[in-house]
Design an enzyme around this catalytic site. Structure first.
Site, mmCIF file in Angstrom:
data_model
loop_
_atom_site.group_PDB
_atom_site.id
_atom_site.type_symbol
_atom_site.label_atom_id
_atom_site.label_comp_id
_atom_site.label_asym_id
_atom_site.label_seq_id
_atom_site.Cartn_x
_atom_site.Cartn_y
_atom_site.Cartn_z
ATOM 1 N N ASP A 71 -5.426 19.873 -13.924
ATOM 2 C CA ASP A 71 -5.031 20.390 -12.618
ATOM 3 C C ASP A 71 -6.272 21.035 -12.027
ATOM 4 O O ASP A 71 -6.923 21.859 -12.679
ATOM 5 C CB ASP A 71 -3.873 21.384 -12.690
ATOM 6 C CG ASP A 71 -3.192 21.485 -11.328
ATOM 7 O OD1 ASP A 71 -2.567 20.487 -10.915
ATOM 8 O OD2 ASP A 71 -3.312 22.523 -10.659
ATOM 9 N N SER A 72 -6.602 20.609 -10.830
ATOM 10 C CA SER A 72 -7.882 21.031 -10.270
ATOM 11 C C SER A 72 -7.758 21.248 -8.782
ATOM 12 O O SER A 72 -6.740 20.908 -8.175
ATOM 13 C CB SER A 72 -8.934 19.962 -10.582
ATOM 14 O OG SER A 72 -8.432 18.674 -10.310
#
Ligand code: ITT
Length: 198
Positions: A71-72
């Protein structure tokens, strides 16, 4: 010890980068598509770490294999850290990558404070309930216009001062050597070595 991991992402840009970085560390991966998995995980967490773990656990349960999720997002100082965890949804459903970075450039018009960073949370979930996590960050600035065709997402507008180029102007190898994802996956693979050594 070698074991196959499913990459818990539907983003083709991420999938490509994660597969290539992990293969360098000797980690064997398979995409959800190759396993016929189409589950779309709702990202209800308020942090990158929470969302990464949510995706890893869901895909691990669906595949019966250990799963690695990323998750970025892009955090812009002048936007109080936004779009942050909402980077993929910035501007609403109708926009593509170009639409999102154009919106970002427009909201930064006239803004002198242009510092920003990419952040990446990696979570890995094993069928026995074990988990591993890792983080990476890279500092840069928001460019005044898009440059380069490489990468994906906000890469054409993320300027990296040490190389005087946007991420969009870097080769895949150059980007992975310094990126938030490259750093997080390096830390992850070291933790995986230790985990396997146990
Ligand atoms: P998955 O959840 O299926 O992995 P996603 O694109 O929805 O795909 P995220 O919720 O983690 O993933 O959103 C990350 C967004 O942040 C991504 O869509 C890009 O817009 C941006 N982003 C993340 N890493 C990036 C990178 O290396 N270069 C450019 N943009 C990036």
């Amino acid at each position: 010890m070698s074991q196959k991991f499913v990459l818990a992402t539907h983003n083709p840009g991420k999938l490509k980068e994660m597969s290539s970085i992990l293969s360098r560390f000797g980690v064997e991966v398979v995409s959800p598509k190759e396993l016929g998995i189409t589950v779309d995980v709702e990202e209800t967490g308020t942090t990158f770490a929470e969302n990464a773990m949510l995706k890893a656990k869901t895909i691990c349960a669906a595949a019966g294999l250990p799963a690695i999720a990323d998750d970025s997002g892009l955090c812009v100082d002048a936007l109080n850290g936004g779009p942050g965890v909402y980077s993929a949804r910035y501007g609403g459903e109708g926009l593509d990558d170009k639409g999102r970075y154009t919106l970002l450039l427009n909201s930064m018009r006239g803004q002198a404070t242009r510092a920003a960073h990419f952040t990446c949370s990696i979570a890995c979930a094993f069928p026995n309930g074990d988990t591993l996590t890792a983080e990476g960050q890279v500092q840069g600035t928001i460019a005044f216009a898009p440059m380069g065709e490489g990468g994906f997402g906000y890469d054409p507008v993320f300027f990296y001062p040490p190389l005087a180029k946007t991420f969009g102007q870097l080769t895949a190898e150059e980007k992975s050597a310094i990126s938030h994802r490259g750093q997080a996956l390096k830390e992850f693979s070291a933790k995986l070595e230790t985990y396997w050594g146990k």
